[in-house]
Design a protein around this motif. Structure first.
Motif, PDB file in Angstrom:
ATOM      1  N   VAL A 235       0.844  -1.221   0.083  1.00 24.52           N
ATOM      2  CA  VAL A 235       0.066   0.260   0.052  1.00 24.52           C
ATOM      3  C   VAL A 235       0.868   1.119   0.050  1.00 24.52           C
ATOM      4  N   LYS A 236       2.009   1.004   0.810  1.00 29.00           N
ATOM      5  CA  LYS A 236       2.928   2.330   0.766  1.00 29.00           C
ATOM      6  C   LYS A 236       3.698   2.529  -0.426  1.00 29.00           C
ATOM      7  N   ASN A 237       3.991   1.504  -1.116  1.00 28.22           N
ATOM      8  CA  ASN A 237       4.868   1.706  -2.180  1.00 28.22           C
ATOM      9  C   ASN A 237       4.505   2.119  -3.529  1.00 28.22           C
ATOM     10  N   ARG A 238       4.710   3.320  -3.793  1.00 32.62           N
ATOM     11  CA  ARG A 238       4.099   4.029  -4.942  1.00 32.62           C
ATOM     12  C   ARG A 238       4.791   3.366  -6.235  1.00 32.62           C
ATOM     13  N   GLU A 239       5.753   2.480  -6.455  1.00 32.46           N
ATOM     14  CA  GLU A 239       5.754   2.046  -7.381  1.00 32.46           C
ATOM     15  C   GLU A 239       4.816   0.756  -7.867  1.00 32.46           C
ATOM     16  N   VAL A 240       4.046   0.484  -7.004  1.00 38.27           N
ATOM     17  CA  VAL A 240       3.008  -0.610  -7.037  1.00 38.27           C
ATOM     18  C   VAL A 240       1.926   0.196  -7.655  1.00 38.27           C
ATOM     19  N   LEU A 241       1.297  -0.369  -8.642  1.00 40.41           N
ATOM     20  CA  LEU A 241       0.068   0.095  -9.321  1.00 40.41           C
ATOM     21  C   LEU A 241      -1.125   0.426  -8.530  1.00 40.41           C
ATOM     22  N   ASP A 242      -1.622   1.374  -8.756  1.00 36.62           N
ATOM     23  CA  ASP A 242      -2.854   1.769  -8.019  1.00 36.62           C
ATOM     24  C   ASP A 242      -3.948   0.619  -7.597  1.00 36.62           C
ATOM     25  N   VAL A 243      -4.158   0.057  -9.045  1.00 35.81           N
ATOM     26  CA  VAL A 243      -4.871  -1.296  -8.911  1.00 35.81           C
ATOM     27  C   VAL A 243      -4.663  -2.190  -7.596  1.00 35.81           C
ATOM     28  N   VAL A 244      -3.260  -2.584  -7.559  1.00 36.52           N
ATOM     29  CA  VAL A 244      -2.957  -3.449  -6.810  1.00 36.52           C
ATOM     30  C   VAL A 244      -2.821  -3.096  -5.253  1.00 36.52           C
ATOM     31  N   ARG A 245      -2.684  -1.677  -5.221  1.00 41.54           N
ATOM     32  CA  ARG A 245      -2.431  -1.005  -3.799  1.00 41.54           C
ATOM     33  C   ARG A 245      -3.699  -0.980  -3.191  1.00 41.54           C
ATOM     34  N   LEU A 246      -4.758  -0.693  -4.133  1.00 38.90           N
ATOM     35  CA  LEU A 246      -6.096  -0.705  -3.534  1.00 38.90           C
ATOM     36  C   LEU A 246      -6.752  -2.061  -3.207  1.00 38.90           C
ATOM     37  N   LYS A 247      -6.223  -3.062  -3.915  1.00 38.94           N
ATOM     38  CA  LYS A 247      -6.813  -4.438  -3.755  1.00 38.94           C
ATOM     39  C   LYS A 247      -6.033  -4.941  -2.231  1.00 38.94           C
ATOM     40  N   ALA A 248      -4.633  -4.438  -2.192  1.00 40.01           N
ATOM     41  CA  ALA A 248      -3.960  -4.662  -0.683  1.00 40.01           C
ATOM     42  C   ALA A 248      -4.571  -3.906   0.381  1.00 40.01           C
ATOM     43  N   GLU A 249      -5.336  -2.771   0.253  1.00 43.02           N
ATOM     44  CA  GLU A 249      -5.990  -2.085   1.159  1.00 43.02           C
ATOM     45  C   GLU A 249      -7.391  -2.921   1.463  1.00 43.02           C
ATOM     46  N   GLU A 250      -7.812  -3.527   0.473  1.00 41.87           N
ATOM     47  CA  GLU A 250      -9.237  -4.241   0.513  1.00 41.87           C
ATOM     48  C   GLU A 250      -8.741  -5.399   1.531  1.00 41.87           C
ATOM     49  N   GLY A 251      -7.541  -6.129   1.205  1.00 40.09           N
ATOM     50  CA  GLY A 251      -7.126  -7.268   1.876  1.00 40.09           C
ATOM     51  C   GLY A 251      -6.620  -7.023   3.344  1.00 40.09           C
ATOM     52  N   LEU A 252      -6.172  -5.791   3.595  1.00 37.28           N
ATOM     53  CA  LEU A 252      -5.960  -5.506   5.028  1.00 37.28           C
ATOM     54  C   LEU A 252      -7.280  -5.605   5.732  1.00 37.28           C
ATOM     55  N   ASP A 253      -8.299  -4.957   5.043  1.00 39.50           N
ATOM     56  CA  ASP A 253      -9.730  -4.412   5.763  1.00 39.50           C
ATOM     57  C   ASP A 253     -10.335  -5.824   6.095  1.00 39.50           C
ATOM     58  N   ARG A 254     -10.015  -6.824   5.123  1.00 40.72           N
ATOM     59  CA  ARG A 254     -10.880  -8.053   5.384  1.00 40.72           C
ATOM     60  C   ARG A 254     -10.241  -8.943   6.381  1.00 40.72           C
ATOM     61  N   LEU A 255      -8.863  -8.948   6.218  1.00 39.22           N
ATOM     62  CA  LEU A 255      -8.022  -9.694   7.518  1.00 39.22           C
ATOM     63  C   LEU A 255      -8.588  -8.987   8.810  1.00 39.22           C
ATOM     64  N   ALA A 256      -8.511  -7.721   9.030  1.00 40.55           N
ATOM     65  CA  ALA A 256      -8.824  -7.001  10.114  1.00 40.55           C
ATOM     66  C   ALA A 256     -10.378  -7.387  10.725  1.00 40.55           C
ATOM     67  N   ARG A 257     -11.164  -7.425   9.621  1.00 44.56           N
ATOM     68  CA  ARG A 257     -12.637  -7.715  10.170  1.00 44.56           C
ATOM     69  C   ARG A 257     -12.610  -9.450  10.205  1.00 44.56           C
ATOM     70  N   GLN A 258     -11.753 -10.342   9.675  1.00 45.02           N
ATOM     71  CA  GLN A 258     -11.524 -11.847  10.133  1.00 45.02           C
ATOM     72  C   GLN A 258     -11.062 -11.957  11.377  1.00 45.02           C
ATOM     73  N   GLU A 259     -10.028 -11.066  11.704  1.00 40.57           N
ATOM     74  CA  GLU A 259      -9.462 -11.169  13.236  1.00 40.57           C
ATOM     75  C   GLU A 259     -10.449 -10.795  14.209  1.00 40.57           C
ATOM     76  N   ASN A 260     -11.009  -9.709  14.074  1.00 38.94           N
ATOM     77  CA  ASN A 260     -12.173  -9.030  14.958  1.00 38.94           C
ATOM     78  C   ASN A 260     -13.369  -9.092  14.442  1.00 38.94           C
ATOM     79  N   PRO A 261     -14.347 -10.196  14.251  1.00 39.37           N
ATOM     80  CA  PRO A 261     -15.535  -9.859  13.592  1.00 39.37           C
ATOM     81  C   PRO A 261     -16.383  -9.289  14.089  1.00 39.37           C
ATOM     82  N   SER A 262     -16.384  -8.987  15.467  1.00 36.77           N
ATOM     83  CA  SER A 262     -17.419  -8.012  16.183  1.00 36.77           C
ATOM     84  C   SER A 262     -17.006  -6.493  15.832  1.00 36.77           C
ATOM     85  N   SER A 263     -15.891  -6.218  15.349  1.00 37.18           N
ATOM     86  CA  SER A 263     -15.413  -4.795  15.244  1.00 37.18           C
ATOM     87  C   SER A 263     -16.108  -4.244  13.779  1.00 37.18           C
TER      88      SER A 263
END
Length: 263
Positions: A235-263
């Motif tokens: 996400v922080k690497n500006r050499e990575v395409l926007d579409v990939v960084r956005l997918k990584a952001e979505e992955g982080l969000d999903r992992l956070a919700r998986q780890e804390n389902p109630s949040s």
């Protein structure tokens, strides 16, 4: 007919087929008359039928379009709007491909297992090693190497040599379709030693957006919390395409919700 399909397969995996030829391949592999020696390619095309009723993340597509096409004044907006639509469409195709292949991977996976390699699998393993060996890549076609990768689904037992062979193929094969197939095949063996770690480390090696998105989707799908650190770096690497960084952001969000389902 089989020879024609095999020629089309070679051209497809080298990225040389037309849309009409790809439609012919999909129709052929969704039929009931696929010969035994071509069965290993069926999963590559059957996902279209299964994914037809599935809807990839529309929020992801909308956010991507908004980021790639922020509000602008004047005539430039018309061109950038088309670019954004095309980009979003490509992402949905990539994610649809990954999701469909994940479906077939988990269907084939069963329970995996940590069993010593049996004698009946040795012939298939020998062919896999021959086709996927680094020195053989110059003399084998992409379709032959994908066929070798797909033979791993037929193995009843697995050893570390097989998973390492697939890891090397994922990281170093020159053809993107072969790398995608190897990454998908490895999902069957996520319970084997070092496989999940290899998938995470592969994100540091890969530069092809399709493969990066496939790995992000795969690691999120298996709820691998250790991948979060690599996602953040992407996400922080500006050499990575926007579409990939956005997918990584979505992955982080999903992992956070998986780890804390109630949040």
């Amino acid at each position: 007919m089989d020879q024609d399909i095999e020629k089309l397969l070679d051209r497809y995996y080298e990225g040389e087929t037309t849309l009409e030829e790809e439609r012919q391949l999909r129709q052929f592999f969704q039929g009931n008359d696929v010969p035994a020696h071509l069965q290993s390619h069926t999963a590559q095309f059957s996902y279209f039928a299964e994914a037809r009723d599935q809807h990839p993340s529309l929020a992801f597509a909308n956010e991507l379009a908004a980021r790639l096409d922020p509000p602008k004044k004047g005539r430039v907006r018309r061109l950038t709007s088309w670019i954004a639509r095309i980009a979003a469409g490509l992402v949905l195709l990539i994610v649809g491909f990954a999701g469909g292949m994940l479906y077939y991977g988990f269907q084939a996976s069963g329970n995996g297992g940590n069993i010593a390699l049996s004698g009946r699998d040795r012939e298939s393993v020998a062919e896999m090693k021959k086709m996927l060996d680094f020195e053989q890549r110059a003399v084998t076609s992409a379709s032959e190497r994908i066929h070798a990768v797909n033979q791993s689904y037929e193995l009843s037992d697995v050893d570390r040599n097989i998973t390492q062979l697939l890891i090397n193929t994922l990281n170093f094969d020159p053809n993107i379709n072969v790398r995608l197939a190897a990454g998908q095949a490895l999902l069957r063996f996520v319970n084997e030693p070092d496989v999940t770690e290899a998938l995470i480390q592969s994100l540091e090696i890969q530069s092809e957006p399709n493969v990066q998105i496939m790995l992000i989707e795969a690691l999120t799908g298996i709820r691998e919390q250790r991948a979060a650190g690599q996602f953040r770096r992407m996400v922080k690497n500006r050499e990575v395409l926007d579409v990939v960084r956005l997918k990584a952001e979505e992955g982080l969000d999903r992992l956070a919700r998986q780890e804390n389902p109630s949040s």
